[in-house]
Scaffold this active site. Structure first.
Site, PDB file in Angstrom:
ATOM      1  CD  GLU A   1      46.585  83.433  33.378  1.00 35.11           C
ATOM      2  OE1 GLU A   1      45.685  83.534  32.526  1.00 35.11           O
ATOM      3  OE2 GLU A   1      46.993  82.341  33.824  1.00 35.11           O
TER       4      GLU A   1
ATOM      5  CB  CYS B   1      45.688  78.226  33.344  1.00 38.72           C
ATOM      6  SG  CYS B   1      44.556  77.816  32.032  1.00 38.72           S
TER       7      CYS B   1
ATOM      8  CG  ASN C   1      40.411  79.913  34.832  1.00 38.91           C
ATOM      9  OD1 ASN C   1      39.731  80.781  34.293  1.00 38.91           O
ATOM     10  ND2 ASN C   1      41.437  79.321  34.225  1.00 38.91           N
ATOM     11  CD  GLU C   2      39.931  78.271  30.326  1.00 45.01           C
ATOM     12  OE1 GLU C   2      40.881  77.477  30.310  1.00 45.01           O
ATOM     13  OE2 GLU C   2      39.744  79.137  29.454  1.00 45.01           O
TER      14      GLU C   2
HETATM   15  O1  AHR Z   1      44.230  83.838  28.744  1.00 46.41           O
HETATM   16  C1  AHR Z   1      45.112  82.772  28.674  1.00 46.41           C
HETATM   17  C2  AHR Z   1      44.510  81.497  29.224  1.00 46.41           C
HETATM   18  O2  AHR Z   1      43.420  81.108  28.452  1.00 46.41           O
HETATM   19  C3  AHR Z   1      43.945  81.585  30.602  1.00 46.41           C
HETATM   20  O3  AHR Z   1      44.901  81.386  31.563  1.00 46.41           O
HETATM   21  C4  AHR Z   1      42.957  80.472  30.649  1.00 46.41           C
HETATM   22  O4  AHR Z   1      41.904  80.717  31.527  1.00 46.41           O
HETATM   23  C5  AHR Z   1      42.537  80.311  29.212  1.00 46.41           C
HETATM   24  O5  AHR Z   1      42.644  79.012  28.787  1.00 46.41           O
END
Ligand code: AHR
Length: 676
Positions: A65, A264, A395-396
Site C-alpha cells: 500500500e 484504505c 477493502n475492510e
Molecule cells: O495497513 C494499514 C491499513 O490498515 C490498511 O490501509 C487498512 O486496510 C487497514 O486498516
C-alpha cells in the site's frame, strides 16, 4: 540419561547446541524434565502420511500500500517531489529563496504556475518561469525529505522545457544541505514547443539530504515541467523504474502473491479521492495526481506533502508481480468510501461505472491485444497477458451496504470472467459484530475468499495459533490479508518492530500453516515505511533516502515464505497440535519437489527446550539443517545502524537413532529441514 545426553550432544557453531541422542528410549509422547540440564524435553511426532492438504503457492505473499511514503518517495525511485507542479499547492516541495510571492520580483524571478490551454491528460499545470535578475533567482526542489544520492552513481535528469525567450542557459545542480555542488549540468533550451532535455549526473559525495537547484543565465522566461531525477541503478535497470534495494528485499521474500494498491487507499476518504486504476496507466506524464489518503489522516503524523503521482501505477504493479513470480491481486473500491472516514456511498442505481472499472481491469490484465484495454497494455510494452486470477472487491467494508454492492460486482464479473477468483471482506476486525455479520453473508453468498485483518498485541497472536482449527474445512477460504503484532507501551515507530512482536507472529503463523486447507493466502501489513515520512507502525521494511533493512518480522516472513513446502503434514504432541503447550508452537510440511521434511518450531519461553521429533513412516537418517532466528531480548530490533542484529543463522545437524533431537533456544523461531 545424563551420560547418554553428553555422549551424543552435538555443538553446532555457537548457535545450535545440544543435539541429543535418543539412543536411550524416550517416551514417544510426553514432556519431561531432563536431569542433565534444566532444559525441558518435548517429544513430538511427525506423521509422514499424506494429509491430502496442499500448501497453496499463494500461501505467503506481500501486501503493498502507498502508506508511509512507500510509493512516491519510496519504491518508485523518482527523487523530485512534485516534479510537474500538480500538487494543489503547486509549489509545495519547491523553494525560491530570493523571491517573494506578493512582489513583481524585479530583482529575482518567479515560477508562475500556469494551466495548459489543452491539458496533457492528467497533467494540467506547468511553471512559466520568469527571470529578471539571473544572479539572484533560484528554484530549488527539496526531494522527499531530501534527495538521497550515492557517490559515483549515475542519475538520469530529465526536464521538459518550451518557449524560451531570452534565457541563455539553465543550470541544474545537485547540492548538499549546505549548498555545496555535488554534480551539475546545463541546457540551452530552444524557443519552440515542449521538448525533453536529458543529462546524466554523477555526484561526488554521498548525501541523504541533497537538493536540486536550478539557476539561470540571461533574463527572460522559459516554461518548465516534469523535472525529474532517477538513479540509473534501478530494479532490473529499468529507466525511471523502481528502487533496487527495496525490490530486492521483496524478491528475497519469494512472495506467492502481490496485493496492491492497498488498503484504505483503495477506498479513499471520499469517493472523489478513491483509487481509480484506469487513471494510473498510459504515459506517466498524463497520469493524474491524487491526494494520498494518509496525507492528513493522523494528526500526530501529518504528511501534507503526501500525494500519488502514480508513476507506480497498475501496469507497474502487474510487472512487479511478474518479476517477483507472484500472483497479482488488485483490490478495487466497490462504490463505498472508507467507512472510517466519510463512508460515502454510490447509490446502487449508479454503480455501473464502478463495475465497469472492474471489468475493464480484467481486460487490461488479461485481454486480447485487439481489445481496447488489452491494446493499451500492449502499447505499454506487455502484449502478453498478465494472467491475473484474483480480484478483490472492497477493502475492510462492513454492513449490508457492502454486500448489496458486492453482489452486483460478483454477478457482472462472474458472468463475463467466470475464472476470476473474487476476494471479499468480512470487515476490518478479526471478531465482533461486523465480523460475524460479514462471515454470515460471505457464507450465504458462497464467497471464494474472505480477507481477514488483524492488528493486535503480541499476546493475541500467541493465544490465537488455533484460530483456524475450528473453521469450516469445506467453506469459504481465508485470505489473512493484513496482520501485524502491535506491541503495547512501545514507542510508536520503528521500535514497534521488536522481537516480541515478530516471535509472536511466528508462533501464530504455525497456526496459519497448520490450517493450510482453510488459509490460502497470508500477508503482513503494512509492507514499508520511510524513516522520516511514516504514518503507521510497525512495518515490515524500513528505509530512508539511502538505505533499507528488514525488521525481525521480515525475517519471520522470510523463513516461512522461503520454506513453504507443498503438502501439509501433522506434527503433534500426545496426538494434539502444538499451539502453545510449554510455550511451543509447530507446523510441518513436506516439499515433494525436493523431498524435504520442513518443520517450523517456535519456542516463546525464556528457557531452552529440547524437542525430540520422531516420524511415523519413513525413518530419518543423515544430516539436516536448522535455521534460527532469535534474541534474548524481546525488545531487540534491527535498525539502520544494525540491520542484522536479528537475522537468520543456519547450521547442520545430524540425525541420531532416526530422530531429530534439537535444543530449541529460548525465544527462538526455527526451521528444521531434512531429506526424507
Ligand atoms: O495497513 C494499514 C491499513 O490498515 C490498511 O490501509 C487498512 O486496510 C487497514 O486498516
Amino acid at each position: 540419561m545424563k551420560q547418554s545426553f553428553l555422549k551424543h550432544t552435538f555443538f553446532i557453531g555457537l548457535i545450535v547446541s545440544g543435539f541429543v541422542s535418543c539412543k536411550d528410549k524416550v517416551d514417544e509422547e510426553n514432556v519431561s524434565e531432563t536431569t542433565s540440564t534444566s532444559n525441558k524435553t518435548v517429544n513430538l511426532v511427525v506423521d509422514l502420511k499424506d494429509t491430502g492438504i496442499k500448501i497453496q503457492p499463494t500461501m505467503y505473499g506481500i501486501f503493498f500500500e502507498d502508506i508511509n511514503f512507500s510509493a512516491d518517495g519510496g519504491l518508485y525511485a523518482e527523487l523530485i517531489k512534485n516534479r510537474s507542479f500538480e500538487f494543489p499547492d503547486a509549489k509545495m516541495g519547491w523553494k525560491q529563496p530570493n523571491s517573494a510571492r506578493p512582489s513583481l520580483n524585479g530583482n529575482s524571478g518567479f515560477a508562475k504556475i500556469t494551466n495548459y490551454v489543452t491539458p496533457k491528460g492528467g497533467n494540467k499545470k506547468y511553471s512559466h518561469t520568469v527571470v529578471h535578475n539571473d544572479d539572484n533567482y533560484e528554484l530549488i526542489n527539496e526531494g522527499f525529505r531530501g534527495i538521497g544520492l550515492k557517490q559515483g552513481k549515475r542519475y538520469d535528469l530529465s526536464v521538459m522545457m518550451a518557449h524560451n525567450e531570452g534565457i541563455e542557459k539553465i543550470n541544474f545542480s545537485l547540492v548538499d544541505s549546505t549548498g555545496i555542488i555535488l554534480a551539475s549540468t546545463d541546457f540551452k533550451p530552444k524557443n519552440d514547443d515542449w521538448k525533453t532535455y536529458e543529462a546524466v549526473l554523477m555526484p561526488n559525495k554521498t548525501e541523504a539530504k541533497a537538493m536540486l537547484k536550478i539557476t539561470f543565465e540571461g533574463t527572460g522566461s522559459v516554461d518548465l515541467d516534469m523535472i525529474s531525477l532517477f538513479p540509473q541503478d534501478t530494479w532490473k535497470g529499468r529507466k525511471k523504474g523502481l528502487r533496487k534495494d527495496l525490490v530486492e528485499l521483496l524478491d528475497d521474500l519469494n512472495p506467492g502473491f502481490l496485493r496492491f494498491p492497498g488498503g484504505c487507499i483503495v477506498e479513499g476518504r471520499s469517493l472523489a479521492q478513491r483509487y481509480q486504476w484506469q487513471k494510473t496507466v498510459g504515459p506517466v506524464l498524463e497520469r493524474e495526481l491524487l491526494i494520498n489518503r494518509w496525507n492528513n489522516l493522523f494528526d500526530h503524523r501529518p504528511a501534507h506533502d503526501y500525494f500519488q503521482s502514480f508513476g507506480l501505477g497498475f501496469f507497474e504493479y502487474f510487472q512487479l508481480s511478474e518479476d517477483l513470480g507472484a500472483e497479482p491481486i488488485p483490490i478495487l473500491g466497490c462504490g463505498m468510501a472508507c467507512q472510517f472516514n466519510t463512508g460515502e456511498l454510490v447509490p446502487l442505481e449508479n454503480l455501473d461505472p464502478y463495475v465497469q472499472e472492474a471489468l475493464n481491469l480484467v481486460e487490461f490484465a488479461n485481454g486480447d491485444i485487439e481489445t481496447p484495454w488489452g491494446k493499451l497494455r500492449s502499447e505499454m510494452g506487455h502484449p502478453e497477458p498478465f494472467n491475473m486470477k484474483y480480484l478483490g472487491i472492497g477493502n475492510e467494508q462492513w454492513g449490508p451496504e457492502y454486500f448489496e454492492r458486492y453482489e452486483v460486482f460478483v454477478k457482472a464479473i462472474s458472468e463475463k470472467y467466470p475464472d476470476i477468483i473474487i476476494v471479499s471482506t468480512p470487515g476490518p476486525f478479526p471478531d465482533g459484530d461486523m465480523f460475524d455479520y460479514g462471515w454470515e453473508q460471505l457464507k450465504r453468498l458462497n464467497a471464494a475468499l474472505a480477507d481477514e485483518h488483524y492488528y493486535r498485541p503480541p499476546e493475541w497472536f500467541r493465544a490465537n495459533a488455533d484460530r483456524y482449527d475450528s473453521y469450516d474445512r469445506d467453506g469459504v477460504k481465508v485470505f489473512a490479508g493484513e496482520y501485524a503484532a502491535h506491541p503495547k507501551g512501545v514507542d510508536n515507530g520503528p521500535k514497534e518492530n521488536n522481537w516480541d512482536a515478530a516471535l509472536s507472529e511466528a508462533a501464530f503463523m504455525t497456526g496459519l500453516e497448520r490450517n493450510a486447507d482453510v488459509v490460502h493466502l497470508t500477508a503482513y501489513a503494512p509492507l514499508m515505511a520511510h524513516e522520516k515520512g511514516w504514518q503507521w507502525a510497525p512495518d515490515l521494511i524500513w528505509f530512508n533516502n539511502l538505505e533499507s533493512y528488514g525488521t525481525p518480522n521480515y525475517y519471520v516472513q522470510k523463513l516461512f515464505s522461503n520454506n513453504p513446502g507443498t503438502d501439509l503434514l501433522k506434527i503433534t504432541q500426545n496426538g494434539k497440535p502444538l499451539i502453545g503447550q510449554n510455550e511451543l508452537f509447530a507446523s510441518a510440511v513436506k516439499d515433494v519437489k525436493t523431498n524435504n521434511l520442513i518443520i517450523k518450531a517456535v519456542n516463546t519461553s525464556k528457557e531452552n527446550q529440547t524437542i525430540v521429533i520422531s516420524t511415523s513412516g519413513t525413518l530419518l537418517k543423515g544430516k539436516g539443517t536448522i535455521t534460527i532466528l532469535r534474541s534474548d531480548d524481546l525488545l531487540a530490533l534491527n535498525s539502520f545502524e544494525k540491520p542484522n542484529n536479528i537475522t537468520l543463522l543456519s547450521e547442520e545437524f545430524e540425525i541420531i537413532d532416526e530422530k531429530i533431537v534439537i535444543q530449541l533456544k529460548s525465544q527462538s523461531m526455527n526451521v528444521i529441514k531434512i531429506k526424507i
